[in-house]
Design an enzyme around this catalytic site. Sequence first.
Site, PDB file in Angstrom:
ATOM      1  N   LYS A  10       0.851  -1.181   0.000  1.00 46.59           N
ATOM      2  CA  LYS A  10       0.000   0.000   0.000  1.00 46.59           C
ATOM      3  C   LYS A  10       0.888   1.232   0.000  1.00 46.59           C
ATOM      4  CE  LYS A  10      -3.208   2.548   3.015  1.00 46.59           C
ATOM      5  NZ  LYS A  10      -4.101   3.020   1.952  1.00 46.59           N
ATOM      6  N   PRO A 189       4.520   8.347   1.094  1.00 50.19           N
ATOM      7  CA  PRO A 189       4.729   7.693  -0.203  1.00 50.19           C
ATOM      8  C   PRO A 189       6.147   7.161  -0.369  1.00 50.19           C
ATOM      9  CG  PRO A 189       3.550   9.781  -0.466  1.00 50.19           C
ATOM     10  CD  PRO A 189       4.035   9.729   0.957  1.00 50.19           C
ATOM     11  N   SER A 190       6.275   6.157  -1.213  1.00 54.61           N
ATOM     12  CA  SER A 190       7.569   5.559  -1.576  1.00 54.61           C
ATOM     13  C   SER A 190       8.314   4.997  -0.385  1.00 54.61           C
ATOM     14  CB  SER A 190       8.452   6.570  -2.320  1.00 54.61           C
ATOM     15  OG  SER A 190       7.800   7.044  -3.485  1.00 54.61           O
ATOM     16  N   ARG A 191       7.590   4.666   0.668  1.00 50.60           N
ATOM     17  CA  ARG A 191       8.170   4.102   1.893  1.00 50.60           C
ATOM     18  C   ARG A 191       9.111   5.070   2.610  1.00 50.60           C
ATOM     19  NH1 ARG A 191       4.442   1.251   1.190  1.00 50.60           N
ATOM     20  NH2 ARG A 191       4.355  -1.014   1.347  1.00 50.60           N
ATOM     21  N   LEU A 192       9.001   6.370   2.305  1.00 47.99           N
ATOM     22  CA  LEU A 192       9.803   7.376   3.001  1.00 47.99           C
ATOM     23  C   LEU A 192       9.004   7.887   4.197  1.00 47.99           C
ATOM     24  CD1 LEU A 192      11.299   9.317  -0.047  1.00 47.99           C
ATOM     25  CD2 LEU A 192      12.322   7.452   1.289  1.00 47.99           C
TER      26      LEU A 192
END
Length: 213
Positions: A10, A189-192
């Site tokens: 997700k 977002p983007s696992r950041l």
Amino acid sequence: MRNNIADIRKDYKLQTLLEDNVHQDPNEQFSVWWNEALASSIEEVNAMTLATATRGGQVSARIVLLKGFDKNGFVFFTNYNSHKGTELDENPNAALVFFWRELERQVRIEGVVEKISEAESDAYYHSRPEGSRIGAWASPQSQIMSRAELEEKFEAFRLQFSEAPISRPPHWGGYRVKAHRVEFWQGRPSRLHDRILYEKDFQGNWKIERLAP
């Protein structure tokens, strides 16, 4: 149907968590997030993972319910003779985790656990539904027991207390987790992801740092 577990993911993008926007005390920051979680109508919003360990370091975890929090810590109730109670007797260090999926948030708490006062335990116990109070007497929590035996014990205690007040069992009460480390996680977002860590120093002051995701 998803056949590959590794493909389940997700992208988080609801909110941000920046150092300039958090309280200097993690208890105040938790209160803000708690109120927002309540307003979001999250089911079982007070459900949290409680991790405990034996003296030798064998770890176990389970879901319990938060029943109160303030500057002194986070409170939950259980049978003192249960698996978790036995481990807390051996090793009073524990961790809590809240995951509020709807807000893409997680809170991790580490600290030392102590029993709350008998008066506090009495007050909460007597606020519980009658069946739950009888159940605290009937269930030797974490011990091997058949369903039939459990129901027989419940009925026996129900009859015993049919004409008398249901007192709190001496083996049942509350614990308080006194935090020394609290992390607030906001999905990004983007696992950041945003990770803001509060850690208490030897003088009892809170230090705030950002952790890499």
